[in-house]
Structures are given as C-alpha cells and as structure tokens.
Design a protein around this motif. Structure first.
Motif, mmCIF file in Angstrom:
data_model
loop_
_atom_site.group_PDB
_atom_site.id
_atom_site.type_symbol
_atom_site.label_atom_id
_atom_site.label_comp_id
_atom_site.label_asym_id
_atom_site.label_seq_id
_atom_site.Cartn_x
_atom_site.Cartn_y
_atom_site.Cartn_z
ATOM 1 N N ALA A 291 -8.139 -2.178 7.160
ATOM 2 C CA ALA A 291 -9.430 -2.166 5.693
ATOM 3 C C ALA A 291 -9.859 -0.366 5.846
ATOM 4 C CB ALA A 291 -10.046 -3.463 5.985
ATOM 5 N N SER A 292 -10.609 -0.315 6.584
ATOM 6 C CA SER A 292 -11.241 1.312 6.039
ATOM 7 C C SER A 292 -10.536 2.096 5.606
ATOM 8 C CB SER A 292 -11.496 1.741 7.732
ATOM 9 O OG SER A 292 -10.996 2.502 8.243
ATOM 10 N N TYR A 293 -8.891 2.201 6.033
ATOM 11 C CA TYR A 293 -8.158 3.323 5.822
ATOM 12 C C TYR A 293 -7.913 2.215 4.074
ATOM 13 C CZ TYR A 293 -7.247 5.510 9.474
ATOM 14 O OH TYR A 293 -7.317 6.480 11.018
ATOM 15 N N MET A 294 -7.566 1.223 3.968
ATOM 16 C CA MET A 294 -7.043 0.884 2.336
ATOM 17 C C MET A 294 -7.939 0.598 1.661
ATOM 18 S SD MET A 294 -4.956 -3.075 4.335
ATOM 19 C CE MET A 294 -5.287 -3.259 3.471
ATOM 20 N N ILE A 295 -9.660 0.783 2.117
ATOM 21 C CA ILE A 295 -10.295 0.437 1.390
ATOM 22 C C ILE A 295 -10.787 2.527 0.473
ATOM 23 C CG2 ILE A 295 -12.942 0.158 0.368
ATOM 24 C CD1 ILE A 295 -12.223 -2.319 2.421
ATOM 25 N N MET B 125 0.756 -1.191 0.265
ATOM 26 C CA MET B 125 -0.193 0.265 -0.094
ATOM 27 C C MET B 125 0.704 1.093 -0.116
ATOM 28 S SD MET B 125 -3.128 -1.691 -0.340
ATOM 29 C CE MET B 125 -3.984 -0.500 -0.130
ATOM 30 N N ASN B 126 0.647 2.028 -0.888
ATOM 31 C CA ASN B 126 1.465 4.005 -0.764
ATOM 32 C C ASN B 126 0.797 4.451 -0.061
ATOM 33 O OD1 ASN B 126 2.588 2.392 -3.034
ATOM 34 N ND2 ASN B 126 0.866 3.418 -4.274
ATOM 35 N N VAL B 127 1.005 4.653 1.328
ATOM 36 C CA VAL B 127 0.876 5.152 1.987
ATOM 37 C C VAL B 127 1.662 6.990 2.268
ATOM 38 C CG1 VAL B 127 0.101 5.351 5.220
ATOM 39 C CG2 VAL B 127 0.081 3.091 3.686
#
Ligand SMILES: O=C(O)CCc1c2[nH]c(c1CC(=O)O)Cc1[nH]c(c(CC(=O)O)c1CCC(=O)O)Cc1[nH]c(c(CC(=O)O)c1CCC(=O)O)Cc1[nH]c(c(CCC(=O)O)c1CC(=O)O)C2
Length: 348
Positions: A150-154, A86-88
């Motif tokens: 998952a909430s941040y990832m989605i 993931m590009n955070v």
C-alpha cells in the motif's frame, strides 16, 4: 536421477535441531553477481521474470555460487500489482514507480482480483522448473505485505516517511481497511499458488511497516496479518515475517500464526529472546558490514551465531538485502564460515 534436498533450512524454520546453521541472504539473486549484471544489460526485472528458464537460472546462481541453504525466487514484491490495475515501472536509481496511485475509496474499489494461473503463470512455471527439476535446496516463495505494498501504491514510489500513506490510513479508514482486505486476499491467493507450484517456505516482506507505532500496528495492520497467516497456515509450510526498523513490532509478530520472526540488524538476537520471542529467529548481520575487512565480518558473524545457536530454531541471514557492491567471494566465504563454525559448535 533422484535429487536429495538439503532440508536444514526447513528444519530450523520449524524449530528443530540441525547439524549446522542454515543461511540464505535477502536479495541473494542478482545485484552483486557479474553473470546477473550481464543479463540485466539486456533485460529488465519484469522481462527476466517473464522468462521462466532465465528466471530460474538467476534464482539458482547464488545457490550454486555461494552454497546457501535456500533459494529465493527472483521476482519483486511489485510483481502481482500490474494485474490488480497498478501501472508499475521499475526505474533505475529510484525503484518501483506507479503513475496511477491510490487516492480514494473509488480507486481501491477499482482494484481487480489476482488470478495467478492467468496473471502470473510465469511465476508458477518458474517455481515448477526449479522445484521439480533443478534445485537441491528448498525454494522460498514470497509476497509483499499489505502495508508495504500500500505504501508504494499510495505514495506512487519509494518514500522516506510514508506521510501520504499514513494520512490516507488516518483520514480514510474505510478506504484503508478496504485496501487492506483487497491486498490481503491477493497475498493469500498469490502465496497459495506459489506453494501449490512447489515453494517450500514463504517470506512475507512488510519492509516498511516499522514506520508505524505499536498501537496503530495493532489497529490498522494486525487484523489483516492475522487473517493472511491463519489462511496460509493451512498449507503447512514455514511462514517467515520480515520488516526493517520494526524491532518494536517483533513481539506483535511473535503472536501471529507464523513460524519465523525475521529481524533486521537493530535488535540483538539475545535481546529478542529475552523479550519473549520464542519462535525461530532469522537474521541479522547488518548488510553494510559485508563491505568491511573479512576479520570484522567474521567477528560480527561469530557473535550473531553464538546468540542464534543458544536455542534450536535459528536461520542466519542479513538484516536486509545484499548491497550491489558486495563481492560474490565475500558471500561465498561467509556461507562457508557459517556452516563450519556452527557445525563445530553444534556437534559438541
Ligand atoms: O527503496 C525502495 O523503496 C525501492 C526498493 C526496490 C524494490 N524493488 C526494486 C527496488 C529498487 C532496487 O532494489 O534497486 C526493484 C528490484 N527488485 C529486485 C531487483 C533485483 C536486484 O536487486 O538486482 C530490483 C532491481 C531491478 C532493477 O534495477 O531493474 C528483486 C527482488 N526484490 C525483492 C526480492 C526478494 C528478496 O529480498 O530476496 C527480490 C529478488 C530476490 C533476490 O534478488 O534474491 C523484494 C523487495 N523489493 C522491494 C522491497 C521493499 C523494500 C526494499 O527494497 O528494501 C522488497 C522487500 C525487501 O527487500 O525488504 C522494492
């Protein structure tokens, strides 16, 4: 020189008697401290966490300044996500932003496994420095829980309603459970590596899971949380569960193989006890109250301590993280008040 470690926090986490109520604050490292803000002018969160000496210093600051009974490792729940693909980026005024959000089963399948010794060695090195040499209180390691990560990832960043996350959960259950499994595996590997490096307790932040109702929690989330905690239980360190706006889930957490139920400020501790929460409780002063005059802080804290001390197994904390505008003197005075007031009551 041998160090004596203050074990009060660990005893309370295990439900044992203590001579005072232990206290630590979520987000105690950073934010409200001028020394930290100065470091933050030069380095970002990720840059600080990649430098073990500096990161250990930031983690230690509140322990030394406020005299709290536990340290929490300075890092973020986003820390392991870049290694999974993931590009955070942490953007000032917004929070974590991800420019390649998860949209399909194919995206979930692309997520890679975490190898802590390679991917987050700097986290493990910081833990070793702190626990083998520097701290005289236990160090809490932590991870975000699958739903909150998952909430941040989605969503691709912070969200108010988690609409995309819920839509994904309801419409793509196969992809959802695959995502929960991958994140669950990551949490287990990541947390075990933190314990092996020296973390003495673990808090799992499911900060945003309160957005779900009980029925959906049981179906979509509880199985992975059970798997995570059953595996972590083998390590024999206290396990703390925490979420915001999740009072309706507190009884579900009470069933998980955890040691401590972390409460935000919404549910009074005596009500949680009356509901049947028999484990150690951690919480739950509204962090906003720290902006009130001292008399108000003291009165509210006393009321919470009286409820918490009604039974062994109580840890004082805020209901969520310290606000940046809180004065360091307030946090110091509060810790000292909690120690003195609880010691006077518990010695009777
Ligand atoms: O609202 C959102 O969704 C974004 C929140 C946000 C996150 N990381 C972030 C931000 C921006 C910010 O704090 O300003 C970004 C973030 N994380 C952190 C900081 C440092 C700081 O606040 O000064 C910052 C700000 C860094 C920056 O501005 O560059 C550090 C952090 N995150 C976290 C922890 C663990 C703890 O709370 O003690 C800790 C370190 C320990 C400590 O400071 O004592 C955990 C964390 N990060 C995050 C969450 C999700 C929920 C929440 O934040 O309340 C959670 C879990 C939680 O607190 O419930 C996500």
């Amino acid at each position: 020189m041998t160090r004596t470690i203050n074990e009060t926090f660990l005893k309370a986490a295990r439900g044992e008697k203590t001579d005072h109520v232990p206290v630590w604050y979520m987000r105690q490292a950073g934010r409200s401290q001028p020394e930290y803000r100065e470091i933050k002018e030069k380095y970002s969160l990720f840059e600080i966490t990649h430098q073990p000496e500096l990161c250990a210093y930031v983690t230690r600051l509140p322990v030394e300044q406020y005299n709290v009974d536990a340290a929490i490792l300075y890092k973020d729940i986003m820390t392991p996500l870049p290694a999974m693909g993931m590009n955070v980026e942490i953007k000032g005024g917004i929070g974590p932003v991800i420019d390649n959000p998860i949209q399909s089963l194919a995206d979930v399948e692309k997520l890679t496994e975490l190898h802590p010794e390679e991917d987050v060695l700097y986290v493990l090195d910081t833990i070793k420095l702190l626990t083998k040499e520097q701290l005289n209180v236990p160090l809490i390691g932590f991870s975000g829980a699958p739903f909150t990560l998952a909430s941040y990832m989605i969503e691709g960043g912070p969200s108010k309603n988690y609409n995309k996350t819920k839509a994904f959960m309801y419409t793509e259950p196969k992809a959802w459970f695959a995502l929960m499994d991958k994140l669950g595996d990551m949490v287990i590997t990541y947390v075990k590596s933190q314990i092996k490096a020296g973390a003495k307790a673990i808090q799992i932040f499911d900060s945003w899971v309160g957005a779900l109702n009980v029925e959906d929690y049981r179906y979509f989330i509880k199985p992975i949380m059970n798997r995570i905690f059953a595996s972590l239980k083998e390590e024999n360190v206290p396990l703390i569960m925490f979420g915001v706006g999740a009072s309706h889930l507190a009884l579900e957490w009470n069933d998980l193989p955890i040691d401590v139920v972390g409460l935000d400020w919404r549910l009074p501790i005596h009500q949680a006890r009356a509901l049947g929460i028999h484990k150690t409780v951690q919480g739950n002063l509204d962090p906003a109250i720290l902006l009130a005059p001292w008399e108000v802080i003291e009165e509210r804290t006393k009321a919470i301590l009286d409820q918490g001390m009604a039974q062994d197994g109580y840890i004082f904390n805020l209901g969520h993280g310290v606000f940046p505008s809180v004065k360091p003197e307030t946090l110091k005075r509060l810790a000292s008040f909690i120690h003195e007031y609880s010691a006077s009551k518990l010695s009777r």
